[in-house]
Design an enzyme around this catalytic site. Structure first.
Site, PDB file in Angstrom:
ATOM      1  N   GLU A   1     -52.242  38.986   7.872  1.00  0.00           N
ATOM      2  CA  GLU A   1     -51.169  39.173   6.893  1.00  0.00           C
ATOM      3  C   GLU A   1     -50.431  37.852   6.667  1.00  0.00           C
ATOM      4  O   GLU A   1     -49.892  37.263   7.590  1.00  0.00           O
ATOM      5  CB  GLU A   1     -50.187  40.235   7.415  1.00  0.00           C
ATOM      6  CG  GLU A   1     -48.943  40.377   6.568  1.00  0.00           C
ATOM      7  CD  GLU A   1     -47.938  41.367   7.174  1.00  0.00           C
ATOM      8  OE1 GLU A   1     -48.226  41.982   8.214  1.00  0.00           O
ATOM      9  OE2 GLU A   1     -46.851  41.505   6.585  1.00  0.00           O
TER      10      GLU A   1
ATOM     11  N   ASP B   1     -48.072  42.169  10.942  1.00  0.00           N
ATOM     12  CA  ASP B   1     -46.822  42.155  11.692  1.00  0.00           C
ATOM     13  C   ASP B   1     -46.489  43.539  12.232  1.00  0.00           C
ATOM     14  O   ASP B   1     -46.897  44.550  11.668  1.00  0.00           O
ATOM     15  CB  ASP B   1     -45.673  41.705  10.783  1.00  0.00           C
ATOM     16  CG  ASP B   1     -45.778  40.224  10.452  1.00  0.00           C
ATOM     17  OD1 ASP B   1     -46.466  39.507  11.211  1.00  0.00           O
ATOM     18  OD2 ASP B   1     -45.191  39.792   9.440  1.00  0.00           O
TER      19      ASP B   1
ATOM     20  N   ASP C   1     -44.068  45.392  11.919  1.00  0.00           N
ATOM     21  CA  ASP C   1     -42.930  45.983  11.215  1.00  0.00           C
ATOM     22  C   ASP C   1     -43.440  46.913  10.114  1.00  0.00           C
ATOM     23  O   ASP C   1     -44.645  47.125   9.990  1.00  0.00           O
ATOM     24  CB  ASP C   1     -42.021  44.876  10.645  1.00  0.00           C
ATOM     25  CG  ASP C   1     -42.776  43.976   9.664  1.00  0.00           C
ATOM     26  OD1 ASP C   1     -43.918  44.326   9.276  1.00  0.00           O
ATOM     27  OD2 ASP C   1     -42.236  42.920   9.287  1.00  0.00           O
TER      28      ASP C   1
ATOM     29  N   ASP D   1     -43.659  46.597   6.864  1.00  0.00           N
ATOM     30  CA  ASP D   1     -44.574  45.982   5.911  1.00  0.00           C
ATOM     31  C   ASP D   1     -45.963  45.827   6.508  1.00  0.00           C
ATOM     32  O   ASP D   1     -46.971  46.099   5.849  1.00  0.00           O
ATOM     33  CB  ASP D   1     -44.061  44.589   5.514  1.00  0.00           C
ATOM     34  CG  ASP D   1     -43.330  44.644   4.180  1.00  0.00           C
ATOM     35  OD1 ASP D   1     -43.205  45.761   3.633  1.00  0.00           O
ATOM     36  OD2 ASP D   1     -42.902  43.572   3.709  1.00  0.00           O
TER      37      ASP D   1
END
Ligand code: 0R9
Length: 662
Positions: free
Chosen positions: A439, A512, A514, A516
């Protein structure tokens, strides 16, 4: 005609020691899967009693002491004495291997692959087992336990703790079996409540009218402790459930049913306005995710019946070619249930039916029943809609083929831009090679510098790739991120997918920790699920696990991958440590990224598998599809707000299991 039990019919083969010596031979594995197998073995027996028409309720309970119990309200396990062995039927069934009417091939018709090994195997792998038979208004009980055998110098199990005993009279009827799995045999003896509930729900759908009550006494909240699964519509209800969140072409569910010789088939079909085909087949209640002869028979008859119909109504003219099976199955959700005598399960995961006699049987049933359905005046409207949709699918498919050909040509011409993005590995052996899909450009840069270029390739993704769930194949193919990915993998896509071209045997998603990152992961998994399913089923897809924390004290450094590890490490470090929380991959320098996330000797990877394809398909639709309400319901029901990534595809969907690698 109902057969009555005769204890003499039970075949007696061997004792239980063999099972404890080689449990894998009987239940496949001593992992969590094997543990659950014990439960399914007993549940199968209860459901057999229901399928034979003697029971209409099965209760399954997970107790606080780690034991599980199963009750059916059938006739009760026979209690009379075996004529030659001189012991009770109950004792024969639960202490002798391969004992049971099932194996004499008379009482029980249909049993499955690993299933049907017998209740005695469960007893052999339990600390204790208690069997209660409520039969002819009498309550009988027998207890078994594991014991140390001084002669054999080892623990043996399934030892009767006394004779089959009459407890008293009763107004109840049925069988209750409770057992505690042996923690010296199984790696983990905790039953997974969600997994059990899911399978019981599936069984309730597959066994129309059967009421299954599941109680997990370990659950604190009394409101969540018990679930009842009971579907008067059977697989018709199941198809509607699977289509939750999809827009259906028509509310009608096509239901077909029939028998040829000993093969029974039941089929429920409903069309959605989508483009994917969702086929769920079962043989003797066991999912056949890899298809087989029953699916082949169904598809052949289905395509033929609809092509005939398309000609009849003039949607196809004489000069037109027939439409393909895929065209007719676009947007199809189908549950195909087949009951087969002596099924042969083949394939990597034993998920494919091999019996060749089943193909013509299912084909004949579907041909006859579907022709009948298509003849019915009240079905003309739906049938016409299906044909129209298939004609359109054929046109789009042709357009997509052209796009794909063009894309292939374009890729050959424009190899340079892809090479610019993809940092390929120098090694040329696909089995050693790994592709990291990373990413973001900055993390991609770190990964390119930190990697071992001999076998690791990096493909950075810019921003979020498009959500494949909502797109048709030609739209997916026009997306640059996906095109790079397809080219990098070398497999082709959808119908032209082939594992033989795969350049990397490990495809690792690195995003990541998180929301997203979870979203990007979900989008990539959906893409693989819809267009490269084999990549997942063959075990090539992994999720990379970057650490969440770095703990440093002096020159010593620890990395923690979750909160539990963190508290262990801070305890180890004592006072005066520095704590860093990683918010994204981009915060790590190339060396750190290598050490924590990419180095095969130290990293943690989760392998993605499709444990439950039906559930996975439904959840991909709910989480990635375009209806907001089912998604909101699902998330509010399942979201754990203590977890960072509650948007992540939940584990029961695409199951990520921890790799041994670490
Ligand atoms: C709670 C889980 N239930 C069971 O394990 C269960 C087994 C079982 C059963 C019979 C009835 N109920 C059952 N529940 C049964 C009874 C008779 C004939 N066949 C089966 C009869 O009364 O005539 N049996 C399972 C195996 C056998 N019985 C046997 F045939 F091997 F004995």
């Amino acid at each position: 005609m109902a057969q009555t039990y005769d204890a003499g019919k039970i075949q007696v083969l061997e004792g239980l020691e063999a099972v404890r010596m080689r449990p894998g031979m009987y239940i496949g594995t001593t992992s969590s899967r094997g543990l659950h197998h014990l439960l399914w073995e007993i549940v199968d027996n209860a459901i057999d009693e229901a399928s034979n028409g003697y029971a209409d309720e099965v209760d399954v309970t997970l107790h606080q002491d780690g034991s599980a119990s199963v009750f059916d309200n059938g006739r009760g396990v026979p209690v009379d004495t075996h004529p030659t062995l001189g012991i009770s039927g109950v004792e024969v069934i639960y202490t002798k291997l391969h004992a049971g009417g099932k194996f004499s091939g008379e009482n029980y018709g249909y049993s499955g692959g690993l299933h049907g090994v017998g209740a005695s195997v469960v007893n052999a792998l339990s600390r204790w087992m208690v069997v209660d038979s409520f039969r002819d208004w009498e309550h009988w009980q027998m207890r078994f336990a594991s014991e140390y055998d001084p002669a054999l110098k080892k623990v043996t199990a399934g030892i009767p703790q006394g004779p089959l005993t009459k407890i008293g009279n009763t107004r109840k009827k049925g069988t209750l079996v409770r057992f505690l799995p042996d923690d010296t045999i199984f790696e983990d003896v905790r039953f997974n409540g969600e997994q059990v509930a899911r399978r019981l729900q599936e069984l309730a759908y597959l066994n129309k009218g059967l009421k299954i009550v599941f109680t997990d006494e370990r659950v604190k909240d009394p409101a969540l402790r018990q679930k009842t699964f009971h579907y008067e519509g059977g697989i018709v209800d199941y198809v509607r459930y699977l289509n939750t969140g999809k827009t259906v072409l028509d509310d009608t569910v096509i239901y077909l049913e029939g028998q040829r010789d000993t093969t029974i088939a039941r089929i429920a079909i409903q069309y959605t306005d989508g483009y994917t085909e969702s086929m769920f087949s079962y043989v003797n209640n066991i999912p056949t995710g890899e298809g087989g002869s029953h699916e082949t028979g169904f598809k052949a008859a289905f395509t033929k019946a609809f092509n005939d119909y398309a000609r009849k109504i003039g949607a196809l003219r004489e000069k037109d070619n027939n439409l393909s099976g895929e065209d007719f199955r676009e947007g199809l959700t189908c549950v195909l249930v087949t009951m087969v005598k002596n099924p042969q399960f083949e394939g990597q995961t034993k998920g494919r039916l091999g019996n060749s006699e089943v193909r013509p049987a299912v084909e004949a049933i579907v041909a006859e029943q579907l022709a009948y359905w298509l003849d019915n005046l009240k079905n003309q409207d739906v049938a016409t809609q299906i044909v129209t949709k298939a004609v359109r699918a054929a046109q789009v498919r042709e357009a997509a083929r052209k796009t794909r050909d063009n894309a292939r040509k374009a890729n050959q011409l424009e190899a340079a831009p892809l090479v610019g993005k993809l940092a390929a590995s120098s090694g040329r052996k696909p089995e050693d090679n790994e592709l990291f899909i990373v990413e973001g450009d900055s993390a991609g840069g770190s990964a390119k510098q930190g990697r071992d270029r001999r076998f690791q390739a990096i493909l950075p993704l810019r921003g979020k790739p498009l959500n494949a769930e909502k797109k048709r194949l030609d739209q997916v193919l026009s997306n640059e991120e996906f095109r790079s990915l397809i080219t990098a993998l070398g497999t082709g896509i959808d119908e032209s997918f082939s594992l033989s071209g795969l350049k990397y045997h490990k495809v690792i998603i690195l995003s990541d920790a998180d929301q997203d990152g979870a979203h990007i992961r979900a989008i990539l998994l959906t893409f693989f699920f819809r267009y490269m399913k084999e990549l997942i089923t063959a075990g090539h897809v992994y999720i990379g696990m970057p650490p969440l924390y770095k703990v440093q004290k002096g020159s010593r450094v620890w990395y923690a991958y979750d909160d539990r590890e963190l508290s262990k490490m801070t305890r180890e470090a004592g006072k005066g440590y520095l704590l860093q929380r990683y918010k994204g991959l981009g915060e790590m320098n190339p060396e750190q990224l290598w050490a924590t996330t990419m180095d095969p000797a130290q990293r943690k990877l989760m392998q993605v598998s499709i444990d439950d394809a039906a559930q996975a398909d439904r959840l991909v639709t709910i989480l990635m599809g375009d209806k907001v309400e089912p998604r909101r319901d699902y998330i509010s029901e399942h979201a754990d707000f203590n977890r960072q990534d509650d948007f992540e595809l939940p584990p029961e969907q695409l199951k990520a299991k921890e790799n041994q690698e670490r």
